[in-house]
Write a protein that holds these residues in place. Sequence first.
Motif, short mmCIF file in Angstrom:
data_model
loop_
_atom_site.label_atom_id
_atom_site.label_comp_id
_atom_site.label_asym_id
_atom_site.label_seq_id
_atom_site.Cartn_x
_atom_site.Cartn_y
_atom_site.Cartn_z
N LEU A 174 22.07 76.61 26.35
CA LEU A 174 23.09 78.10 25.86
C LEU A 174 24.29 78.02 26.70
O LEU A 174 24.30 77.40 28.07
CB LEU A 174 22.41 79.19 25.97
N ASN A 175 25.48 78.71 26.48
CA ASN A 175 26.41 78.90 27.22
C ASN A 175 27.02 80.06 26.98
O ASN A 175 26.43 80.85 26.04
CB ASN A 175 27.63 77.84 26.89
N HIS A 176 27.84 80.65 27.75
CA HIS A 176 28.17 82.12 27.83
C HIS A 176 28.73 82.65 26.60
O HIS A 176 29.29 81.97 25.87
CB HIS A 176 29.22 82.50 28.83
N GLY A 177 27.94 83.86 26.08
CA GLY A 177 28.22 84.37 24.92
C GLY A 177 27.31 83.58 23.60
O GLY A 177 27.36 84.47 22.77
N GLY A 178 26.79 82.64 23.95
CA GLY A 178 25.72 82.16 22.87
C GLY A 178 24.68 82.85 22.92
O GLY A 178 23.71 83.04 23.69
N ALA A 182 17.94 82.34 18.26
CA ALA A 182 16.67 82.89 17.85
C ALA A 182 15.69 81.82 18.13
O ALA A 182 15.83 80.81 17.76
CB ALA A 182 16.74 83.32 16.40
N PHE A 183 14.51 82.34 18.88
CA PHE A 183 13.23 81.70 19.00
C PHE A 183 12.09 82.16 18.21
O PHE A 183 12.39 83.34 17.86
CB PHE A 183 13.22 81.56 20.59
N GLU A 184 10.98 81.74 18.56
CA GLU A 184 9.90 82.13 18.19
C GLU A 184 9.43 83.47 18.46
O GLU A 184 8.94 84.35 17.56
CB GLU A 184 8.86 81.34 18.41
N PHE A 185 9.75 83.80 19.61
CA PHE A 185 9.59 85.18 20.34
C PHE A 185 10.52 86.36 20.01
O PHE A 185 10.47 87.63 20.06
CB PHE A 185 9.27 85.25 21.61
N GLY A 186 11.55 85.81 19.56
CA GLY A 186 12.86 86.78 19.63
C GLY A 186 14.22 85.96 19.83
O GLY A 186 14.30 84.64 19.58
N SER A 187 15.20 86.87 20.27
CA SER A 187 16.36 86.17 20.46
C SER A 187 16.86 86.19 21.93
O SER A 187 16.39 87.17 22.73
CB SER A 187 17.59 86.52 19.69
N VAL A 188 17.67 85.34 22.36
CA VAL A 188 18.27 85.17 23.88
C VAL A 188 19.63 84.99 23.71
O VAL A 188 20.13 84.01 23.14
CB VAL A 188 17.60 83.94 24.79
N LYS A 189 20.40 85.78 24.45
CA LYS A 189 21.77 85.58 24.55
C LYS A 189 22.13 85.36 26.12
O LYS A 189 21.74 86.08 26.90
CB LYS A 189 22.58 86.72 24.36
N TYR A 190 23.15 84.37 26.31
CA TYR A 190 23.25 83.88 27.52
C TYR A 190 24.68 84.77 28.05
O TYR A 190 25.51 84.39 27.46
CB TYR A 190 23.42 82.37 27.87
N VAL A 191 24.71 85.47 29.09
CA VAL A 191 25.72 86.46 29.31
C VAL A 191 26.17 86.06 30.85
O VAL A 191 25.68 85.42 31.66
CB VAL A 191 25.33 87.85 29.27
N ASN A 192 27.39 86.46 31.07
CA ASN A 192 28.02 86.25 32.34
C ASN A 192 27.27 87.07 33.69
O ASN A 192 27.02 87.92 33.44
CB ASN A 192 29.44 86.76 32.04
N ALA A 193 27.40 85.99 34.53
CA ALA A 193 26.87 86.60 36.03
C ALA A 193 28.30 86.17 36.93
O ALA A 193 28.61 85.01 36.66
CB ALA A 193 25.73 86.01 36.48
N VAL A 194 28.44 86.83 37.78
CA VAL A 194 29.28 86.41 38.83
C VAL A 194 28.60 85.92 40.25
O VAL A 194 28.18 86.92 40.93
CB VAL A 194 30.46 87.67 39.18
N GLY A 210 23.06 85.45 32.96
CA GLY A 210 21.93 86.35 32.85
C GLY A 210 21.50 86.19 31.31
O GLY A 210 21.81 85.41 30.67
N PHE A 211 20.27 86.86 30.89
CA PHE A 211 20.11 86.82 29.43
C PHE A 211 19.76 88.23 28.93
O PHE A 211 19.33 89.25 29.74
CB PHE A 211 18.76 86.14 29.58
N VAL A 212 20.12 88.52 27.75
CA VAL A 212 19.75 89.51 26.92
C VAL A 212 18.77 89.20 26.09
O VAL A 212 19.15 88.28 25.10
CB VAL A 212 21.09 89.92 26.34
N MET A 213 17.52 89.42 26.27
CA MET A 213 16.53 89.19 25.25
C MET A 213 16.12 90.46 24.33
O MET A 213 15.72 91.53 24.81
CB MET A 213 15.34 88.91 25.93
N GLU A 214 16.10 89.97 23.03
CA GLU A 214 15.84 90.86 22.01
C GLU A 214 14.37 90.58 21.28
O GLU A 214 14.20 89.50 20.66
CB GLU A 214 16.66 91.13 20.78
N MET A 215 13.08 91.27 21.39
CA MET A 215 12.06 91.24 21.03
C MET A 215 11.10 92.18 20.70
O MET A 215 11.26 93.01 21.44
CB MET A 215 11.38 90.02 22.16
N GLU A 216 10.39 92.09 19.62
CA GLU A 216 9.57 93.12 19.14
C GLU A 216 10.21 94.45 19.24
O GLU A 216 9.68 95.69 19.52
CB GLU A 216 8.31 93.10 20.03
N GLY A 217 11.50 94.51 18.85
CA GLY A 217 12.16 95.77 18.62
C GLY A 217 12.57 96.57 19.93
O GLY A 217 13.44 97.57 19.81
N LYS A 218 12.67 95.57 20.89
CA LYS A 218 13.07 96.04 22.47
C LYS A 218 14.17 95.21 22.72
O LYS A 218 13.96 93.71 22.50
CB LYS A 218 11.98 96.18 23.38
#
Length: 209
Positions: A73-77, A80-92, A108-116
Amino acid sequence: NDLLLDPFIRPNALASDVKVEDIPADYLLISHGHEDHLADAEEIGKRTGAMIISNYEIVSWYANKGLSNGHPLNHGGKKAFEFGSVKYVNAVHSSMLPDGSYGGNPGGFVMEMEGKTLYYAGDTALSMDMQLIGKYQKPDMAILPIGDNFTMGIEDAVIAADFVQCDKIVGMHYDSFPPIAIQKEEAKAAFEAAGKELILMEIGSSLEF
């Protein structure tokens, strides 16, 4: 599915009772290239066949070691995976792999899975970019570094929690080295004063959100 983030176990004196050989993993999420975030990834990846999710440089580095099951992944990308989604976000922060190779830019990662939604900040300073996470993702729980010196400390982490609009914070990146030791009760009190909960987990414990 078992997700494992930034495994730092064998070289970590605080985790001496954790058996690396027993840890399950279907996915290995690695935020950046520093050894205290990936020390056990190769061993666990080879044993389990877990998919490595990280930036392009780190995924490629592991592919060259024979761990070809990776997704870059790269920043902002977002993916969707089997368990949910992952977005790669900026870290300083910074990022260099243990052998001196270029580790790409940290994230860092923003993960969306099982409604959370879970925000794992990785190692980072406070940044205004975190406000975007609060505006658009509104995580149910955020894992933030609090140890200071190499990352943001308590004061900035309280602000970060406000930026990402999250009241339930799990602290990370503290106490494993002398420069990042914290006063736990003072840290909890600082978050409580801001109307937020700081959770400092015991190694080996579990938490639902």
